[in-house]
Scaffold this motif. Structure first.
Motif, PDB file in Angstrom:
ATOM      1  N   MET A   1      74.883  55.979  52.670  1.00 30.20           N
ATOM      2  CA  MET A   1      73.766  56.795  52.008  1.00 30.20           C
ATOM      3  C   MET A   1      72.728  56.773  53.128  1.00 30.20           C
ATOM      4  O   MET A   1      72.382  56.122  54.129  1.00 30.20           O
ATOM      5  N   ILE A   2      71.672  57.726  52.679  1.00 28.83           N
ATOM      6  CA  ILE A   2      70.731  58.010  53.554  1.00 28.83           C
ATOM      7  C   ILE A   2      69.569  57.822  52.528  1.00 28.83           C
ATOM      8  O   ILE A   2      69.497  58.035  51.350  1.00 28.83           O
ATOM      9  N   LYS A   3      68.346  57.398  53.088  1.00 31.30           N
ATOM     10  CA  LYS A   3      67.143  57.210  52.808  1.00 31.30           C
ATOM     11  C   LYS A   3      66.324  58.461  52.910  1.00 31.30           C
ATOM     12  O   LYS A   3      66.030  59.018  54.010  1.00 31.30           O
ATOM     13  N   ILE A   4      65.666  58.913  51.703  1.00 35.40           N
ATOM     14  CA  ILE A   4      64.832  60.214  51.868  1.00 35.40           C
ATOM     15  C   ILE A   4      63.550  60.055  51.032  1.00 35.40           C
ATOM     16  O   ILE A   4      63.316  58.839  50.234  1.00 35.40           O
ATOM     17  N   SER A   5      62.568  60.684  51.300  1.00 34.77           N
ATOM     18  CA  SER A   5      61.182  60.490  50.593  1.00 34.77           C
ATOM     19  C   SER A   5      60.922  61.683  49.582  1.00 34.77           C
ATOM     20  O   SER A   5      61.154  62.843  49.766  1.00 34.77           O
ATOM     21  N   VAL A  11      61.978  59.575  40.904  1.00 36.69           N
ATOM     22  CA  VAL A  11      62.706  58.501  41.184  1.00 36.69           C
ATOM     23  C   VAL A  11      62.971  57.640  39.755  1.00 36.69           C
ATOM     24  O   VAL A  11      63.794  57.312  39.175  1.00 36.69           O
ATOM     25  N   GLU A  47      65.623  49.047  45.057  1.00 36.10           N
ATOM     26  CA  GLU A  47      64.987  50.022  45.901  1.00 36.10           C
ATOM     27  C   GLU A  47      63.695  50.418  45.462  1.00 36.10           C
ATOM     28  O   GLU A  47      62.398  50.408  46.555  1.00 36.10           O
ATOM     29  N   ASP A  50      61.279  47.246  45.982  1.00 36.49           N
ATOM     30  CA  ASP A  50      61.234  47.250  47.468  1.00 36.49           C
ATOM     31  C   ASP A  50      59.912  48.124  47.890  1.00 36.49           C
ATOM     32  O   ASP A  50      59.355  47.741  49.059  1.00 36.49           O
ATOM     33  N   GLU A  51      59.917  49.375  47.486  1.00 32.10           N
ATOM     34  CA  GLU A  51      59.107  50.305  47.923  1.00 32.10           C
ATOM     35  C   GLU A  51      57.465  50.191  47.290  1.00 32.10           C
ATOM     36  O   GLU A  51      56.805  50.377  48.331  1.00 32.10           O
TER      37      GLU A  51
END
Length: 125
Positions: A1-5, A11, A47, A50-51
């Motif tokens: 998976m990739i992380k995106i903003s 979310v 996630e 964490d953010e």
């Protein structure tokens, strides 16, 4: 998976959709999807916290605004379920949306070699 903003509202929209799907899986007795969705929810909450931190998560999650997001998504899901029994444009639109999911699923499997994490409810795969 990739992380995106993406924006926080997106979310929390995703989280509410997962929660609705969990409830639908629970009601339908679909244990496999229930477990899969519960794991997706757990990972997403991790996630998010964490953010943005646990306090901000709790503030957002228990807010009247999140409740409105959930209710709005539930209303949309209910309308989609009703559309499945319609013979007109609503059913055609619903079927096209499910076909779209299949295309995304194939893309994920062929290009990235793993399963799509999005769980679709209300159809046999």
């Amino acid at each position: 998976m990739i992380k995106i903003s993406i924006q926080e509202c997106q979310v929390f929209d995703m989280l509410s959709i997962i929660e609705i799907k969990i409830e639908n899986a629970r009601v339908s007795g679909n244990r496999e999807k229930l477990l899969e969705l519960s794991e997706s929810k757990r990972l997403l909450i991790k996630e998010i916290t964490d953010e943005i931190g646990g306090n901000k998560f709790m503030q957002a999650y228990y807010s009247p605004q999140y409740s409105e997001i959930y209710k709005s998504n539930q209303e949309t899901f209910d309308l989609i379920d009703r559309a499945k029994n319609d013979n007109g444009l609503a059913k055609i639109t619903d079927e096209a949306n499910y076909k779209r999911h299949g295309v995304k699923k194939k893309f994920q499997e062929v290009i990235f070699g793993n399963k799509i994490s999005e769980v679709k409810m209300g159809y046999k795969e």
